[in-house]
Design an enzyme around this catalytic site. Structure first.
Site, short mmCIF file in Angstrom:
data_model
loop_
_atom_site.label_atom_id
_atom_site.label_comp_id
_atom_site.label_asym_id
_atom_site.label_seq_id
_atom_site.Cartn_x
_atom_site.Cartn_y
_atom_site.Cartn_z
N ASN A 42 0.80 -1.23 0.00
CA ASN A 42 0.00 0.00 0.00
C ASN A 42 0.83 1.28 0.00
O ASN A 42 0.45 2.28 0.60
CB ASN A 42 -0.96 0.02 1.20
CG ASN A 42 -1.92 -1.14 1.20
OD1 ASN A 42 -1.81 -2.05 2.02
ND2 ASN A 42 -2.85 -1.15 0.25
N LYS A 130 1.89 -12.80 -2.93
CA LYS A 130 2.75 -11.85 -3.65
C LYS A 130 4.07 -11.66 -2.92
O LYS A 130 5.15 -11.70 -3.54
CB LYS A 130 2.05 -10.50 -3.82
CG LYS A 130 2.88 -9.51 -4.64
CD LYS A 130 2.25 -8.13 -4.70
CE LYS A 130 2.52 -7.35 -3.42
NZ LYS A 130 2.14 -5.92 -3.54
N HIS A 150 -0.94 -4.05 -10.74
CA HIS A 150 -0.71 -3.76 -12.16
C HIS A 150 -0.80 -5.03 -13.00
O HIS A 150 -1.45 -5.04 -14.05
CB HIS A 150 0.67 -3.11 -12.34
CG HIS A 150 0.82 -1.78 -11.68
ND1 HIS A 150 0.11 -0.67 -12.07
CD2 HIS A 150 1.59 -1.39 -10.63
CE1 HIS A 150 0.45 0.36 -11.30
NE2 HIS A 150 1.33 -0.05 -10.42
#
Length: 220
Positions: A42, A130, A150
């Protein structure tokens, strides 16, 4: 799946022709990469790096950061944002690793079967697919494909992801589509495309090298 694998290879080749072979920063040791990636959540790369370097400057080693007063860790990483969450999370992960391994070192993950290494990492709060994949790919050179916002957006628009597939499910799915030797370049080039052209709002489709094979552009 065969057609999607062919599409993935086209994506890889077109991006290599457009951007070239990408090179990220020098690899970090696995534990450093883990902390850096938790800090990156974030926020942007600049704030992540500021917080990471401040943390390394504040504490002589990860043992000192693990055992420090929580407030001092929070203060050091404030540039990354959400410091009140990330500070305790980093310290908890460091304590958990120490308790399980007896030492703050993650190099042993290089010798574990890939899925065991992934499962070992994702047991810790704040370490999702991730984060684990970034550590495995960039620090240990193992075949994992990290999926950020993305990559999730771009591959979804292209047509590589089925509708309603979650970002967590996309990790395994994309690992099956792209050849392992392409993970590094594909990951970095797709992220670059997402930041520069295939943005969340007003994507620049006319300038995109993937336009001839993109489902999103064809369906507009």
């Amino acid at each position: 799946m065969t057609d999607l694998s062919a599409l993935a290879r086209q994506v890889q080749q077109r991006l290599l022709s457009f951007y070239g072979q990408p090179t990220w920063r020098n690899p970090l040791p696995p534990l450093d990469e883990l902390v850096s990636t938790i800090l990156s959540q974030n926020t942007n790369d600049t704030n992540r790096d500021r917080a990471f370097h401040a943390l390394k400057a504040r504490f002589p080693n990860w043992e000192a950061a693990r055992d420090a007063e929580p407030g001092s860790v929070i203060a050091a990483i404030r540039p990354a944002g959400l410091a009140n969450q990330k500070g305790p999370r980093i310290q908890a992960v460091l304590r958990n690793i120490s308790a399980e391994r007896g030492i703050l070192d993650l190099n042993f993950l290089a010798d574990l079967p890939l899925e065991e290494a992934r499962a070992w990492l994702t047991r810790f709060k704040g370490v999702g697919p991730k984060t684990a994949a970034i550590l495995l790919l960039f620090s240990l050179g193992r075949p994992a494909f990290p999926v950020d916002t993305h990559i999730y957006r771009v591959t979804g628009r292209i047509g590589l992801l089925p509708e309603r597939m979650t970002v967590e499910q996309a990790h395994e799915h994309l690992e099956k589509l792209f050849p392992p030797e392409t993970y590094y370049a594909a990951h970095l080039n797709i992220i670059r495309l997402g930041r520069e052209l295939c943005t969340a709002r007003k994507p620049d489709c006319l300038a995109c090298p993937l336009r001839p094979i993109c489902k999103y552009d064809q369906e507009k």
